[in-house]
Each structure stands twice: as C-alpha cells, then as structure tokens.
Design an enzyme around this catalytic site. Structure first.
Site, PDB file in Angstrom:
ATOM      1  NE  ARG A  63      -2.456  -1.837   2.925  1.00 58.78           N
ATOM      2  CZ  ARG A  63      -1.909  -2.996   3.139  1.00 58.78           C
ATOM      3  NH1 ARG A  63      -2.282  -3.879   3.162  1.00 58.78           N
ATOM      4  NH2 ARG A  63      -1.132  -3.063   5.197  1.00 58.78           N
ATOM      5  CD  GLU A 100       0.928  -5.815  12.551  1.00 58.47           C
ATOM      6  OE1 GLU A 100       0.305  -5.050  11.486  1.00 58.47           O
ATOM      7  OE2 GLU A 100       2.703  -5.360  12.470  1.00 58.47           O
TER       8      GLU A 100
END
Length: 182
Positions: A63, A100
């Site tokens: 992105r 994460e």
C-alpha cells in the site's frame, strides 16, 4: 486542498479479525475510492515535503506504493521500492523483521541507493514498525540516510512509532487510531 482528519479517518475501514483473530485491520482502500480524500492525503504529504531536503522516496510493499508513486511524481523524486521477498528481479539486499503476525523478509534492489542519498519512507500505517525499521537498516547498508518515515495512520499502542523515534528516525503520520477504536 485542506486536510480534514475527520473525513479521512471516517473512510478508514476497521476489519475485525483480519488477517487473524484479535487483529483489527485498518483498510485504507476507501480513501483511494474517494478522490477528495485521496487528494487531501497526497496534498498534505506534498505540502509537508515540497521544500524538504531529501533525494528519494522509498515506498513500502504494497500500500505504500500507492502513496509513494503519486508523491514521487508530484515532487519529482526517484522512487525506491521495498518489496516482500522474491518480488524484485535484479540483485537485492534483504533484511528480516518481525511483524505483528510473525517474521518476514524485506528486499530492495542493491543498486537503488548510494552514499549521500537521503530517503523519505512512505507506508500506509505504522503498527509495530518492523517494515519501516527493516527498510531503514537497508537504506543505511547502502550508505544512504533516512530523512523521515511517514504514513497515513499510526497505531501508537503497538509501539512502532516509538521504536522508530528510539532509533532516531523522525516520524510523521496524518492520523492515529487507538486499538479499541472501531
């Protein structure tokens, strides 16, 4: 165009339990579907960096590419792509990092930067900071400097922006979300 944080933030869609249970994914695709919001985001970054002293824009897979390419065009700067492993065709430098969700590998073409280059890194969000920290290590390995790390969103509770600042990497975001913001 003047940046309206409420408008942009209202378009960032929370997607619970993606890509795994317990994670609230912040989906920026609705921002790109709104010409007004996209213009606000890009114009805000362009205004911040139009007179800044850096030579290259580094964009994070995937992105970050959307922002980086538009901003590189607007500011007339070369674009350096930081990609997931196995996506670049020529000689690469690689750096592993923690996300994460687990461990990953970031790559950049080995000849994309050199001594004296100064890089603005762009991504959609700062979570744990792993991707941006890996890019910073790659930039330094090529003899270049990091000017700043920038993103649309900061998730401060995940600690990424603090890790970047602890590594003396200036950080800028347009907005932030608490983990419990739905």
């Amino acid at each position: 165009m003047i940046f309206d944080e409420f408008t942009v933030k209202s378009l960032i869609r929370p997607v619970p339990d993606f890509p795994k249970p317990g994670v609230v994914f912040r989906d920026i695709t609705p921002v790109f579907q709104s010409p007004r919001a996209l213009r606000m985001v890009v114009d805000s970054f362009a205004q911040r960096y139009v007179e800044a002293d850096f030579s290259h824009i580094g964009a994070m897979d995937a992105r970050g590419f959307l922002l980086g390419s538009v901003l590189a065009y607007q500011l007339n700067k070369p674009l350096v792509l930081f990609r997931k492993a196995g996506k670049l065709p020529a000689d690469v430098l690689s750096e592993s990092y923690q996300t994460e969700y687990g461990e990953a590998l970031l790559e950049v073409h080995a000849d994309s930067l050199c001594d004296g280059d100064k890089v603005l890194l762009l991504d959609d969000l700062i979570a744990t900071g792993g991707t941006l920290l890996a890019a910073a290590r790659l930039i330094r390995r090529m003899g270049a400097e990091l000017f700043e790390a920038a993103a649309i969103i900061d998730l401060p509770e995940l600690g990424g922006s603090q890790k970047l600042q602890d590594m003396h990497i200036p950080t800028f975001t347009l907005t932030a979300f608490a983990l419990d913001d739905r």
